[in-house]
Design a protein around this motif. Structure first.
Motif, PDB file in Angstrom:
ATOM      1  N   ASN A 141       0.806  -1.223   0.000  1.00 19.15           N
ATOM      2  CA  ASN A 141       0.000   0.000   0.000  1.00 19.15           C
ATOM      3  C   ASN A 141       0.839   1.274   0.000  1.00 19.15           C
ATOM      4  N   SER A 142       2.146   1.128  -0.082  1.00 22.41           N
ATOM      5  CA  SER A 142       3.032   2.292  -0.049  1.00 22.41           C
ATOM      6  C   SER A 142       2.860   3.148  -1.308  1.00 22.41           C
ATOM      7  N   PRO A 143       2.967   4.469  -1.169  1.00 22.92           N
ATOM      8  CA  PRO A 143       2.925   5.330  -2.356  1.00 22.92           C
ATOM      9  C   PRO A 143       4.191   5.220  -3.208  1.00 22.92           C
ATOM     10  N   LEU A 144       5.237   4.585  -2.655  1.00 20.48           N
ATOM     11  CA  LEU A 144       6.479   4.398  -3.405  1.00 20.48           C
ATOM     12  C   LEU A 144       6.305   3.195  -4.333  1.00 20.48           C
ATOM     13  N   LYS A 145       6.316   3.449  -5.625  1.00 18.87           N
ATOM     14  CA  LYS A 145       6.056   2.382  -6.601  1.00 18.87           C
ATOM     15  C   LYS A 145       7.329   1.857  -7.258  1.00 18.87           C
ATOM     16  N   THR A 146       8.379   2.673  -7.284  1.00 19.81           N
ATOM     17  CA  THR A 146       9.625   2.286  -7.955  1.00 19.81           C
ATOM     18  C   THR A 146      10.817   2.708  -7.108  1.00 19.81           C
ATOM     19  N   TYR A 147      11.986   2.205  -7.504  1.00 26.37           N
ATOM     20  CA  TYR A 147      13.205   2.621  -6.812  1.00 26.37           C
ATOM     21  C   TYR A 147      13.446   4.119  -7.011  1.00 26.37           C
ATOM     22  N   ALA A 148      13.072   4.646  -8.169  1.00 24.04           N
ATOM     23  CA  ALA A 148      13.217   6.090  -8.408  1.00 24.04           C
ATOM     24  C   ALA A 148      12.399   6.889  -7.400  1.00 24.04           C
ATOM     25  N   ASP A 149      11.226   6.385  -7.032  1.00 24.05           N
ATOM     26  CA  ASP A 149      10.406   7.053  -6.014  1.00 24.05           C
ATOM     27  C   ASP A 149      11.136   7.074  -4.665  1.00 24.05           C
ATOM     28  N   LEU A 150      11.790   5.969  -4.354  1.00 19.74           N
ATOM     29  CA  LEU A 150      12.533   5.894  -3.094  1.00 19.74           C
ATOM     30  C   LEU A 150      13.681   6.894  -3.071  1.00 19.74           C
ATOM     31  N   LYS A 151      14.405   6.994  -4.174  1.00 17.58           N
ATOM     32  CA  LYS A 151      15.501   7.965  -4.259  1.00 17.58           C
ATOM     33  C   LYS A 151      14.969   9.394  -4.150  1.00 17.58           C
ATOM     34  N   ALA A 152      13.844   9.640  -4.754  1.00 17.63           N
ATOM     35  CA  ALA A 152      13.259  10.980  -4.687  1.00 17.63           C
ATOM     36  C   ALA A 152      12.867  11.324  -3.251  1.00 17.63           C
ATOM     37  N   ALA A 155      15.891  12.300  -1.238  1.00 16.86           N
ATOM     38  CA  ALA A 155      16.366  13.663  -1.527  1.00 16.86           C
ATOM     39  C   ALA A 155      15.619  14.702  -0.698  1.00 16.86           C
ATOM     40  N   LYS A 156      14.407  14.338  -0.226  1.00 20.08           N
ATOM     41  CA  LYS A 156      13.597  15.274   0.547  1.00 20.08           C
ATOM     42  C   LYS A 156      13.800  15.115   2.052  1.00 20.08           C
ATOM     43  N   ARG A 157      13.913  13.853   2.500  1.00 23.79           N
ATOM     44  CA  ARG A 157      14.057  13.566   3.929  1.00 23.79           C
ATOM     45  C   ARG A 157      14.660  12.179   4.095  1.00 23.79           C
ATOM     46  N   PRO A 158      15.165  11.833   5.274  1.00 23.86           N
ATOM     47  CA  PRO A 158      15.689  10.479   5.484  1.00 23.86           C
ATOM     48  C   PRO A 158      14.603   9.420   5.294  1.00 23.86           C
ATOM     49  N   VAL A 159      14.962   8.349   4.637  1.00 23.04           N
ATOM     50  CA  VAL A 159      14.052   7.222   4.437  1.00 23.04           C
ATOM     51  C   VAL A 159      14.049   6.380   5.714  1.00 23.04           C
ATOM     52  N   LYS A 160      12.871   6.113   6.252  1.00 25.38           N
ATOM     53  CA  LYS A 160      12.761   5.284   7.446  1.00 25.38           C
ATOM     54  C   LYS A 160      12.855   3.802   7.052  1.00 25.38           C
ATOM     55  N   LYS A 184      19.767   8.600   2.252  1.00 24.59           N
ATOM     56  CA  LYS A 184      19.707   9.170   3.595  1.00 24.59           C
ATOM     57  C   LYS A 184      18.685   8.367   4.382  1.00 24.59           C
ATOM     58  N   THR A 185      19.069   7.892   5.568  1.00 22.73           N
ATOM     59  CA  THR A 185      18.179   6.970   6.271  1.00 22.73           C
ATOM     60  C   THR A 185      17.980   7.351   7.739  1.00 22.73           C
TER      61      THR A 185
END
Length: 327
Positions: A141-152, A155-160, A184-185
């Motif tokens: 159900n995550s809004p992240l659909k691709t690895y590019a979304d994760l990288k984006a 770039a905005k905030r640390p990935v949990k 960034k994590t």
């Protein structure tokens, strides 16, 4: 060194098994084994490092030259150090073998010191399966659909990222993988096992999770998780970028290895008997069926190949261990 897909390894492992077997046995080993062999498992019952020996050991017995039992014994203390130390100090006669967690033992020595045993001095028997690689995934159900979304997002905030504590192999995989990917994590730690920290990502405690492929596949089949990037050289997941596509071939070095060892100084002829029995057991229909049901690749290695593997893994760990210390 070339890497292959999981499907290619499954096929080639069975075909290559006879090449691992050393047919000549020195005269001094003619009576071996003459009594039961103890198989040290340095963890509590129930985990992966306990299940593998309990499946393989009874099959391995069939391929020993004399009929004896291989008896698993759990020595669960010190996060694995007590069992490994006992194995290291056992009599080098072939009647005590054990399973070694790599990089788990590297991590433990980094935290506790390396005085109790020298991993480079064990008498290596082989490996219990191909090393498990990792994949980074998100809840379905995550809004992240691709690895590019994760990288984006990074770039905005640390990935949990949900993960175990610093003593776990998944923690090391997460820290090193994030560094290689330039993410960034923010780590969400404290989960006790692989199922727990994957479920954390599914319910939204974290944005994503880095977990071993066999664990991840179970959740993918259940429709609760979606893979975004594989750490394999060649991805097992159609349409999912791998280490090659990501331009980070070192991701494929992040793995969990189950090495089988005996104490330092075991005679080479006895070492070869045990290595041969292990290699044959991993191609036995009973083990092959179990491995297929659990998305595992039961490939063995010769003692020499195992020694090279641990040397390579040590060099990789030493390169990245500073991130584990400062975590």
């Amino acid at each position: 060194m070339n890497r292959f897909t999981r499907r290619e390894i499954v096929v080639s492992a069975g075909l290559a098994a006879p090449a691992l077997i050393l047919p000549r046995v020195a005269h001094g080993a003619a009576a071996f084994p003459s009594k039961n062999i103890q198989f040290v498992i340095p963890y509590a019952p129930g985990g992966g490092f306990d299940v593998y020996p309990r499946v393989v050991a009874p099959v391995m017995e069939k391929y020993l030259p004399n009929k004896v039992n291989i008896v698993p014994i759990n020595i669960a203390a010190g996060a694995g150090s007590r069992g490994v130390t006992q194995l290291y100090r056992s009599k080098p006669d072939g009647y005590t073998i054990g399973i070694i967690n790599i990089p788990g033992m590297f991590i433990l020595q980094q935290q506790q010191g390396a005085g109790a045993y020298d991993l480079s001095k064990f008498s290596w028997i082989g490996t219990m399966g191909e090393g498990e690689r990792y994949v980074i995934s998100v809840g379905s159900n995550s809004p992240l659909k691709t690895y590019a979304d994760l990288k984006a997002l990074s770039a905005k905030r640390p990935v949990k990222l949900s993960v175990t504590g610093p003593e776990g192999t998944a923690y090391a995989a997460t820290m090193i993988g994030a560094q290689l990917l330039g993410l960034k994590t923010q780590l969400i730690t404290g989960y006790k096992g692989s199922a727990d920290y994957v479920v954390a990502a599914i319910r939204g405690d974290s944005d994503a999770v880095i977990a071993a492929i066999p664990t991840t596949l179970r959740f993918i089949r259940g429709g609760t998780i979606r893979a975004l990037a594989s750490f394999e050289t060649h991805s097992s997941f159609p349409g999912v970028p791998d280490a090659t596509a990501l331009g980070q071939p070192e991701l494929d070095n992040i793995s969990v290895e189950r090495l089988i060892a005996a104490p330092p100084g075991v005679p080479a002829d006895i070492q070869n008997i045990l290595s041969t029995a292990l290699a044959k057991a991993l191609t036995d229909p009973i083990v092959v069926k179990w491995a297929k049901e659990n998305d595992l690749i039961m490939k063995s290695r010769t003692p020499q190949e195992t020694a090279r593997l641990i040397a390579d893994q040590r060099a990789f760990f030493d390169k990245w261990k500073k991130y584990l210390v400062t975590g």
